[in-house]
Design a protein around this motif. Sequence first.
Motif, PDB file in Angstrom:
ATOM      1  N   ILE A   2     -35.860   5.537  22.932  1.00  0.00           N
ATOM      2  CA  ILE A   2     -35.732   4.141  22.488  1.00  0.00           C
ATOM      3  C   ILE A   2     -34.335   3.980  21.891  1.00  0.00           C
ATOM      4  O   ILE A   2     -33.933   4.799  21.060  1.00  0.00           O
ATOM      5  N   VAL A   3     -33.599   2.961  22.307  1.00  0.00           N
ATOM      6  CA  VAL A   3     -32.286   2.680  21.717  1.00  0.00           C
ATOM      7  C   VAL A   3     -32.283   1.215  21.286  1.00  0.00           C
ATOM      8  O   VAL A   3     -32.565   0.323  22.102  1.00  0.00           O
ATOM      9  N   ARG A   4     -32.015   0.978  19.999  1.00  0.00           N
ATOM     10  CA  ARG A   4     -31.993  -0.399  19.481  1.00  0.00           C
ATOM     11  C   ARG A   4     -30.768  -0.588  18.590  1.00  0.00           C
ATOM     12  O   ARG A   4     -30.311   0.357  17.958  1.00  0.00           O
ATOM     13  N   LYS A   5     -30.311  -1.832  18.533  1.00  0.00           N
ATOM     14  CA  LYS A   5     -29.160  -2.155  17.694  1.00  0.00           C
ATOM     15  C   LYS A   5     -29.617  -3.017  16.528  1.00  0.00           C
ATOM     16  O   LYS A   5     -30.317  -4.016  16.735  1.00  0.00           O
ATOM     17  N   LEU A   6     -29.139  -2.667  15.347  1.00  0.00           N
ATOM     18  CA  LEU A   6     -29.504  -3.417  14.139  1.00  0.00           C
ATOM     19  C   LEU A   6     -29.192  -4.902  14.315  1.00  0.00           C
ATOM     20  O   LEU A   6     -29.985  -5.759  13.913  1.00  0.00           O
ATOM     21  N   LEU A  26     -36.553  -1.124  12.582  1.00  0.00           N
ATOM     22  CA  LEU A  26     -36.003  -0.471  13.778  1.00  0.00           C
ATOM     23  C   LEU A  26     -37.092   0.195  14.591  1.00  0.00           C
ATOM     24  O   LEU A  26     -37.014   0.261  15.821  1.00  0.00           O
ATOM     25  N   LEU A  27     -38.081   0.734  13.901  1.00  0.00           N
ATOM     26  CA  LEU A  27     -39.231   1.389  14.549  1.00  0.00           C
ATOM     27  C   LEU A  27     -40.479   0.975  13.797  1.00  0.00           C
ATOM     28  O   LEU A  27     -40.492   0.978  12.563  1.00  0.00           O
ATOM     29  N   ASP A  31     -44.410   2.069  18.125  1.00  0.00           N
ATOM     30  CA  ASP A  31     -43.464   2.986  18.776  1.00  0.00           C
ATOM     31  C   ASP A  31     -43.961   4.430  18.784  1.00  0.00           C
ATOM     32  O   ASP A  31     -43.326   5.297  19.394  1.00  0.00           O
ATOM     33  N   ASP A  32     -45.057   4.681  18.075  1.00  0.00           N
ATOM     34  CA  ASP A  32     -45.717   5.995  18.118  1.00  0.00           C
ATOM     35  C   ASP A  32     -44.825   7.154  17.697  1.00  0.00           C
ATOM     36  O   ASP A  32     -44.857   8.237  18.290  1.00  0.00           O
ATOM     37  N   MET A  33     -44.022   6.903  16.669  1.00  0.00           N
ATOM     38  CA  MET A  33     -43.190   7.985  16.132  1.00  0.00           C
ATOM     39  C   MET A  33     -43.858   8.652  14.919  1.00  0.00           C
ATOM     40  O   MET A  33     -43.356   9.650  14.402  1.00  0.00           O
ATOM     41  N   GLY A  34     -44.924   8.061  14.425  1.00  0.00           N
ATOM     42  CA  GLY A  34     -45.605   8.630  13.256  1.00  0.00           C
ATOM     43  C   GLY A  34     -45.024   8.140  11.942  1.00  0.00           C
ATOM     44  O   GLY A  34     -45.509   8.507  10.865  1.00  0.00           O
ATOM     45  N   PHE A  35     -43.980   7.345  12.004  1.00  0.00           N
ATOM     46  CA  PHE A  35     -43.382   6.727  10.808  1.00  0.00           C
ATOM     47  C   PHE A  35     -42.744   5.418  11.260  1.00  0.00           C
ATOM     48  O   PHE A  35     -42.553   5.189  12.464  1.00  0.00           O
ATOM     49  N   PHE A  37     -39.247   2.876  10.437  1.00  0.00           N
ATOM     50  CA  PHE A  37     -37.869   3.101   9.997  1.00  0.00           C
ATOM     51  C   PHE A  37     -37.228   1.719   9.878  1.00  0.00           C
ATOM     52  O   PHE A  37     -37.196   0.961  10.858  1.00  0.00           O
ATOM     53  N   VAL A  39     -34.138  -0.969   7.973  1.00  0.00           N
ATOM     54  CA  VAL A  39     -32.917  -1.200   7.182  1.00  0.00           C
ATOM     55  C   VAL A  39     -33.172  -2.453   6.360  1.00  0.00           C
ATOM     56  O   VAL A  39     -33.381  -3.535   6.914  1.00  0.00           O
ATOM     57  N   VAL A 106     -38.051   4.787   5.182  1.00  0.00           N
ATOM     58  CA  VAL A 106     -39.012   5.406   6.095  1.00  0.00           C
ATOM     59  C   VAL A 106     -40.402   5.281   5.483  1.00  0.00           C
ATOM     60  O   VAL A 106     -40.583   5.621   4.308  1.00  0.00           O
TER      61      VAL A 106
ATOM     62  N   GLN B  56     -40.425  14.765  17.064  1.00  0.00           N
ATOM     63  CA  GLN B  56     -39.863  13.454  17.362  1.00  0.00           C
ATOM     64  C   GLN B  56     -38.775  13.187  16.322  1.00  0.00           C
ATOM     65  O   GLN B  56     -38.918  13.602  15.163  1.00  0.00           O
ATOM     66  N   GLY B  82     -25.036   1.128  13.138  1.00  0.00           N
ATOM     67  CA  GLY B  82     -26.074   0.151  13.425  1.00  0.00           C
ATOM     68  C   GLY B  82     -26.867   0.441  14.679  1.00  0.00           C
ATOM     69  O   GLY B  82     -27.880  -0.215  14.924  1.00  0.00           O
ATOM     70  N   MET B  84     -29.532   2.653  16.601  1.00  0.00           N
ATOM     71  CA  MET B  84     -30.627   3.579  16.309  1.00  0.00           C
ATOM     72  C   MET B  84     -31.173   4.111  17.617  1.00  0.00           C
ATOM     73  O   MET B  84     -31.386   3.328  18.554  1.00  0.00           O
ATOM     74  N   ASN B 108     -40.398  14.076  12.631  1.00  0.00           N
ATOM     75  CA  ASN B 108     -41.846  14.207  12.552  1.00  0.00           C
ATOM     76  C   ASN B 108     -42.281  15.197  13.627  1.00  0.00           C
ATOM     77  O   ASN B 108     -42.002  14.958  14.801  1.00  0.00           O
TER      78      ASN B 108
END
Lengths: 137, 137
Positions: A2-6, A26-27, A31-35, A37, A39, A106, B56, B82, B84, B108
Amino acid sequence: MIVRKLQDIRKSDMNVKSDQWESARLLLKDDDMGFSFHVTTMYAGEEIRMHYQNHQEAVLILKGTGTLEDLGSGITHPLKAGVMYALNDHDRHVVRPETDILCACVFNPPVTGREVHDENGAYPVEADLIRVDATVT
Amino acid sequence: MIVRKLQDIRKSDMNVKSDQWESARLLLKDDDMGFSFHVTTMYAGEEIRMHYQNHQEAVLILKGTGTLEDLGSGITHPLKAGVMYALNDHDRHVVRPETDILCACVFNPPVTGREVHDENGAYPVEADLIRVDATVT
């Protein structure tokens, strides 16, 4: 991957605002990252009282100054770039930004992006759509 | 509540260095947050090949420029403050910093702080003390 811009998140519905702060997610849980995230900007001059009863949170200050009061111990910590605090025990706390404070946050478990702080300054677990304009009290 | 300063972590054994990067671990497995939280510098001019088979990771660029190549898709993404990226699928990837890149990273499961990247560019799960000066290959 996954790539995202603030800057894109800030223009999307993954950017949530209240009277005291705004948070670009951001996540999120989906997104199934377990946390999750985020800003987050906490606004200068506010007194932001929080108590996450259902989450652990780590916060890294990126810019700005203020103080963090741990209501459990009564200790007040100065906040500036490079200070990290972790709410490992659902700590009741108050942040008082002197300037706008920019931070990376986080959450575990991840927030869904639809909850806001409730009347206790907590995020409910698995909240459905509440209000996105609520004030942290 | 845990409060730590990046400048203190950098002077401690929670700061780990390799030839290609260094990483200040603000939170590790023993902190029981369910994730670890790092501030990492990837050095200008390096080609850092990584494949986290057991973790991850999310990375938020705070400073610096470079590129990120996703070896699965073949797509190269520009990196700057910025941006991610999240390795949600154990993605093989290469980071090529043009300048030193400063970033905030979340893992994680949490890393213990004692593992280094192995010959595959992965962190082993629950590794005991290996070498802290290994180069990511």
